[in-house]
Design a protein around this motif. Structure first.
Motif, PDB file in Angstrom:
ATOM      1  N   ASP A  51      58.197  48.299  18.421  1.00 55.92           N
ATOM      2  CA  ASP A  51      59.046  48.576  17.263  1.00 55.92           C
ATOM      3  C   ASP A  51      60.051  47.455  17.020  1.00 55.92           C
ATOM      4  O   ASP A  51      60.287  47.078  15.874  1.00 55.92           O
ATOM      5  CB  ASP A  51      59.797  49.898  17.427  1.00 55.92           C
ATOM      6  CG  ASP A  51      58.911  51.107  17.191  1.00 55.92           C
ATOM      7  OD1 ASP A  51      57.794  50.939  16.653  1.00 55.92           O
ATOM      8  OD2 ASP A  51      59.340  52.218  17.547  1.00 55.92           O
ATOM      9  N   SER A  52      60.632  46.916  18.099  1.00 57.18           N
ATOM     10  CA  SER A  52      61.615  45.843  17.907  1.00 57.18           C
ATOM     11  C   SER A  52      60.946  44.565  17.388  1.00 57.18           C
ATOM     12  O   SER A  52      61.526  43.843  16.576  1.00 57.18           O
ATOM     13  CB  SER A  52      62.410  45.567  19.184  1.00 57.18           C
ATOM     14  OG  SER A  52      61.577  45.085  20.214  1.00 57.18           O
ATOM     15  N   LEU A  53      59.717  44.311  17.834  1.00 59.42           N
ATOM     16  CA  LEU A  53      58.972  43.163  17.314  1.00 59.42           C
ATOM     17  C   LEU A  53      58.645  43.377  15.841  1.00 59.42           C
ATOM     18  O   LEU A  53      58.865  42.496  15.005  1.00 59.42           O
ATOM     19  CB  LEU A  53      57.685  42.951  18.115  1.00 59.42           C
ATOM     20  CG  LEU A  53      56.725  41.882  17.604  1.00 59.42           C
ATOM     21  CD1 LEU A  53      57.407  40.521  17.525  1.00 59.42           C
ATOM     22  CD2 LEU A  53      55.494  41.818  18.496  1.00 59.42           C
ATOM     23  N   TYR A  54      58.143  44.554  15.531  1.00 61.94           N
ATOM     24  CA  TYR A  54      57.810  44.841  14.142  1.00 61.94           C
ATOM     25  C   TYR A  54      59.062  44.819  13.270  1.00 61.94           C
ATOM     26  O   TYR A  54      59.031  44.338  12.144  1.00 61.94           O
ATOM     27  CB  TYR A  54      57.079  46.178  14.036  1.00 61.94           C
ATOM     28  CG  TYR A  54      56.482  46.383  12.679  1.00 61.94           C
ATOM     29  CD1 TYR A  54      55.460  45.547  12.223  1.00 61.94           C
ATOM     30  CD2 TYR A  54      56.933  47.377  11.836  1.00 61.94           C
ATOM     31  CE1 TYR A  54      54.912  45.711  10.962  1.00 61.94           C
ATOM     32  CE2 TYR A  54      56.378  47.548  10.575  1.00 61.94           C
ATOM     33  CZ  TYR A  54      55.379  46.710  10.151  1.00 61.94           C
ATOM     34  OH  TYR A  54      54.841  46.871   8.903  1.00 61.94           O
ATOM     35  N   GLN A  55      60.160  45.314  13.808  1.00 62.85           N
ATOM     36  CA  GLN A  55      61.425  45.298  13.074  1.00 62.85           C
ATOM     37  C   GLN A  55      61.810  43.866  12.712  1.00 62.85           C
ATOM     38  O   GLN A  55      62.212  43.592  11.580  1.00 62.85           O
ATOM     39  CB  GLN A  55      62.526  45.940  13.900  1.00 62.85           C
ATOM     40  CG  GLN A  55      63.871  45.941  13.218  1.00 62.85           C
ATOM     41  CD  GLN A  55      64.944  46.598  14.073  1.00 62.85           C
ATOM     42  OE1 GLN A  55      64.718  46.981  15.212  1.00 62.85           O
ATOM     43  NE2 GLN A  55      66.126  46.709  13.522  1.00 62.85           N
ATOM     44  N   ALA A 101      54.223  49.161   6.076  1.00 64.93           N
ATOM     45  CA  ALA A 101      55.677  49.301   6.080  1.00 64.93           C
ATOM     46  C   ALA A 101      56.174  49.905   4.780  1.00 64.93           C
ATOM     47  O   ALA A 101      57.004  50.824   4.778  1.00 64.93           O
ATOM     48  CB  ALA A 101      56.346  47.944   6.319  1.00 64.93           C
ATOM     49  N   MET A 102      55.680  49.402   3.656  1.00 62.33           N
ATOM     50  CA  MET A 102      56.115  49.915   2.349  1.00 62.33           C
ATOM     51  C   MET A 102      55.760  51.394   2.189  1.00 62.33           C
ATOM     52  O   MET A 102      56.516  52.154   1.601  1.00 62.33           O
ATOM     53  CB  MET A 102      55.481  49.111   1.215  1.00 62.33           C
ATOM     54  CG  MET A 102      55.860  47.652   1.184  1.00 62.33           C
ATOM     55  SD  MET A 102      57.547  47.345   0.713  1.00 62.33           S
ATOM     56  CE  MET A 102      57.494  47.749  -0.999  1.00 62.33           C
ATOM     57  N   SER A 110      63.462  52.476   6.097  1.00 61.02           N
ATOM     58  CA  SER A 110      64.872  52.773   5.833  1.00 61.02           C
ATOM     59  C   SER A 110      65.643  53.067   7.114  1.00 61.02           C
ATOM     60  O   SER A 110      66.860  52.916   7.153  1.00 61.02           O
ATOM     61  CB  SER A 110      65.006  53.935   4.851  1.00 61.02           C
ATOM     62  OG  SER A 110      64.490  55.120   5.415  1.00 61.02           O
ATOM     63  N   VAL A 111      64.951  53.438   8.187  1.00 62.42           N
ATOM     64  CA  VAL A 111      65.598  53.692   9.470  1.00 62.42           C
ATOM     65  C   VAL A 111      65.540  52.454  10.360  1.00 62.42           C
ATOM     66  O   VAL A 111      66.531  52.062  10.974  1.00 62.42           O
ATOM     67  CB  VAL A 111      64.939  54.898  10.189  1.00 62.42           C
ATOM     68  CG1 VAL A 111      65.466  55.051  11.605  1.00 62.42           C
ATOM     69  CG2 VAL A 111      65.164  56.173   9.391  1.00 62.42           C
ATOM     70  N   ASP A 119      68.259  45.773   0.742  1.00 60.92           N
ATOM     71  CA  ASP A 119      68.189  44.521  -0.030  1.00 60.92           C
ATOM     72  C   ASP A 119      66.955  44.491  -0.929  1.00 60.92           C
ATOM     73  O   ASP A 119      67.019  44.045  -2.073  1.00 60.92           O
ATOM     74  CB  ASP A 119      68.181  43.308   0.905  1.00 60.92           C
ATOM     75  CG  ASP A 119      69.508  43.125   1.636  1.00 60.92           C
ATOM     76  OD1 ASP A 119      70.510  43.776   1.262  1.00 60.92           O
ATOM     77  OD2 ASP A 119      69.534  42.338   2.599  1.00 60.92           O
ATOM     78  N   PHE A 120      65.829  44.956  -0.391  1.00 61.53           N
ATOM     79  CA  PHE A 120      64.595  44.991  -1.183  1.00 61.53           C
ATOM     80  C   PHE A 120      64.759  45.916  -2.390  1.00 61.53           C
ATOM     81  O   PHE A 120      64.410  45.549  -3.512  1.00 61.53           O
ATOM     82  CB  PHE A 120      63.410  45.444  -0.327  1.00 61.53           C
ATOM     83  CG  PHE A 120      62.145  45.586  -1.119  1.00 61.53           C
ATOM     84  CD1 PHE A 120      61.403  44.470  -1.465  1.00 61.53           C
ATOM     85  CD2 PHE A 120      61.698  46.836  -1.533  1.00 61.53           C
ATOM     86  CE1 PHE A 120      60.236  44.599  -2.214  1.00 61.53           C
ATOM     87  CE2 PHE A 120      60.540  46.970  -2.282  1.00 61.53           C
ATOM     88  CZ  PHE A 120      59.808  45.844  -2.616  1.00 61.53           C
TER      89      PHE A 120
END
Length: 177
Positions: A51-55, A101-102, A110-111, A119-120
């Motif tokens: 999750d942190s990598l994907y974040q 992701a979208m 959003s979390v 920003d998006f």
């Protein structure tokens, strides 16, 4: 951070972006490490969880998209929304991680990356407002409607639908008042 550690981190991020784009969120950390030419421990040192990598990947991608939207707004206020949506649809064919992701598949943007999502959405709202002010988009549409349409169009592109025809229908629908 040491220079070699910074290089490894950048390499892992680049490879992770490519892997997520190609395969979506299902790609294992070990595969990302293998493709980056580093050990899994190196990946976990920089990114303790998948999750942190994907974040980190999504945060950077959302920043890029927001910057792209702002640049388009400066070039063609009335048409920027449609140019941006069309680019996002084209990217869906090759960036499965972004589509996931979208759409909120495997991650709640959003979390996990609230600043990136904020920003998006602000950039997308600006494009919509400019189109509405120019008379090229309906005044009764809001940014949530546009993001929902975008997600649907990306899914159609990803799964082989006639996204060009559907985009034209959506564009015509957005333009009618």
């Amino acid at each position: 951070m040491r220079a070699d550690a910074a290089r490894n981190r950048a390499k892992v991020l680049k490879v992770a972006y490519e892997a997520f784009a190609e395969e979506g969120l299902a790609v294992p950390i070990d595969e990302i490490a293998r493709r980056a030419g580093v050990g899994a421990g190196t990946v976990y040192r920089h990114f303790p969880t998948k999750d942190s990598l994907y974040q980190a990947v999504v945060t950077d991608r959302m920043r890029q998209l927001s910057e792209d939207a702002q640049a388009l707004a400066a070039e063609d206020p009335g048409g920027a929304l449609y140019t941006f949506l069309n680019r996002m649809i084209d990217e869906a064919a090759v960036d499965h991680g972004l589509v996931d992701a979208m759409a909120g598949i495997g991650i709640d943007v959003s979390v996990v990356v609230p600043e990136g999502e904020r920003d998006f959405m602000a950039a997308l709202e600006k494009l919509l407002q400019l189109a509405q002010n120019a008379g090229t988009a309906r005044s009764d549409v809001d940014v949530v409607h546009v993001k929902t349409l975008l997600i649907g169009l990306q899914a159609m592109q990803r799964y082989g639908g006639d996204s060009e025809r559907i985009f034209q229908i959506v564009r015509d629908g957005l333009a009618r008042s």
